[in-house]
Scaffold this active site. Structure first.
Site, PDB file in Angstrom:
ATOM      1  N   CYS A   2      40.008  11.472 -28.422  1.00 38.20           N
ATOM      2  CA  CYS A   2      40.955  11.629 -29.534  1.00 38.20           C
ATOM      3  C   CYS A   2      40.950  10.352 -30.365  1.00 38.20           C
ATOM      4  O   CYS A   2      40.568   9.294 -29.879  1.00 38.20           O
ATOM      5  CB  CYS A   2      42.394  11.868 -29.075  1.00 38.20           C
ATOM      6  SG  CYS A   2      42.617  13.355 -28.079  1.00 38.20           S
ATOM      7  N   ARG A  18      46.456  12.517 -36.091  1.00 33.93           N
ATOM      8  CA  ARG A  18      45.392  12.333 -35.102  1.00 33.93           C
ATOM      9  C   ARG A  18      44.320  13.408 -35.192  1.00 33.93           C
ATOM     10  O   ARG A  18      44.514  14.478 -35.789  1.00 33.93           O
ATOM     11  CB  ARG A  18      46.007  12.363 -33.720  1.00 33.93           C
ATOM     12  CG  ARG A  18      46.793  13.639 -33.378  1.00 33.93           C
ATOM     13  CD  ARG A  18      46.047  14.662 -32.569  1.00 33.93           C
ATOM     14  NE  ARG A  18      45.562  14.136 -31.321  1.00 33.93           N
ATOM     15  CZ  ARG A  18      46.291  13.975 -30.220  1.00 33.93           C
ATOM     16  NH1 ARG A  18      47.558  14.386 -30.227  1.00 33.93           N
ATOM     17  NH2 ARG A  18      45.764  13.472 -29.117  1.00 33.93           N
ATOM     18  N   ASN A  81      44.059  10.719 -24.659  1.00 27.36           N
ATOM     19  CA  ASN A  81      43.492  10.627 -23.322  1.00 27.36           C
ATOM     20  C   ASN A  81      43.193   9.175 -22.940  1.00 27.36           C
ATOM     21  O   ASN A  81      42.667   8.400 -23.749  1.00 27.36           O
ATOM     22  CB  ASN A  81      42.205  11.460 -23.259  1.00 27.36           C
ATOM     23  CG  ASN A  81      41.860  11.884 -21.859  1.00 27.36           C
ATOM     24  OD1 ASN A  81      42.719  11.975 -20.988  1.00 27.36           O
ATOM     25  ND2 ASN A  81      40.586  12.163 -21.626  1.00 27.36           N
TER      26      ASN A  81
END
EC number: 3.5.1.-
Length: 316
Positions: A2, A18, A81
């Site tokens: 990400c 994001r 993550n």
């Protein structure tokens, strides 16, 4: 994987959002949690929401489990993550504010309007290794939290416990830890958006062939370290633009430049890792913009009087 991004415009208005890069979609969609919606906690007293929230996620047993979300006051948080590093507490600790790790999203957006207050409150928070239910594993995440004035990174690791970093670059990716990424930027101090000039090498003229030579060496692959460098470099050097339309375009231009294209990254399970969606929240207009890997049309959703005071979750 990400990439998270935030910046402010010439009027100080926040744009924050994001890319979600994973090996599958989870049936995610835009969720609006209205005021006065039931909000259960694992270790705290159950309550109801005080602030309306919008973001992307999934609904689990009536609970809005957000990947990123933003409250009506302009404070936002995104979970990214953080594999091999994230390590949450095995259980609650007396005297602490004990939160299951997934609960931090709504705890932050329900209790705060400014990052400075979040930073102070986190000194007494214990994040517990507790899943939302038995069907889900605990996600190894770290978080970027932002208002219009500043951003912070929250990490809980095996080595350091909970650490909170000021994020002056407005960028977050994945492992290693945030401090490592800052150190790694030192390898790229020779980058410059201005083109290189012709030189003389022992009397031999050596000249650039075209534009872009100042940024020669800027990473372009999909590993977290290189996405961090590229997103930070573009965020720092992208010119200031005026108006919401131009700033949303700026936001998507930056994040699409570090998007993971399906077919370019295959994980050890044989699945494509790719950017499932890109999202941007405009705090000034309370508008959530997003598009998806399989649907590039830019979609917009707003927090307004009707949605903020609805009598149930709104899902799209």
């Amino acid at each position: 994987m990400c990439t998270g991004l935030r910046f402010t415009d010439d009027q100080g208005n926040l744009y924050f959002g994001r890319n979600l890069d994973v090996g599958q979609d989870y049936g995610e969609g835009v969720i609006i949690t209205p005021r006065n919606y039931p909000l259960p906690y694992k270790f705290l007293d159950n309550t109801t929401t005080k602030k309306a929230v919008i973001g992307m996620g999934i609904v689990v047993d009536g609970y809005p489990s957000y990947f990123d979300c933003f409250n009506e006051d302009g404070l936002g948080i995104a979970g990214l993550n953080f594999p091999h590093f994230a390590k949450f507490s095995d259980g609650p600790i007396d005297g602490k504010i004990n939160l299951a790790s997934y609960e931090i999203m709504l705890w932050v957006t329900q209790n705060f309007t400014k990052v400075s207050d979040v930073k102070e409150a986190l000194k007494n928070v214990n994040l517990v290794n507790e899943a939302i239910n038995s069907s889900f594993a605990v996600a190894p995440l770290h978080w970027i939290i932002s208002d219009k004035d500043e951003a912070i990174i929250v990490e809980v690791s095996k080595q350091y416990g909970m650490k909170v970093f000021d994020d002056k670059l407005g960028v977050l990716t994945n492992s290693p830890d945030f401090n490592w990424h800052l150190t790694n930027l030192g390898n790229y101090t020779g980058l410059d958006p201005h083109d290189a000039t012709a030189q003389s090498w022992n009397g031999q003229k050596v000249a650039p062939w075209g534009v872009g030579t100042g940024s020669l060496g800027l990473p372009g692959d999909s590993i977290p370290a290189d996405r961090f460098v590229k997103a930070a470099y573009l965020n720092v050097n992208y010119p200031t633009v005026k108006g919401e339309k131009a700033n949303v375009a700026k936001f998507f231009n930056i994040l699409k430049s570090v998007a993971m294209i399906k077919g370019s990254v295959v994980n050890k399970l044989g699945s494509d890792e790719y950017t499932v969606y890109t999202a941007c929240y405009s705090a000034a207009t309370k508008t959530y913009y997003c598009n998806f890997e399989n649907d590039f049309e830019l979609k917009t959703y707003k927090l307004d009087d009707e949605t903020m005071n609805a009598d149930k979750l709104i899902t799209y």
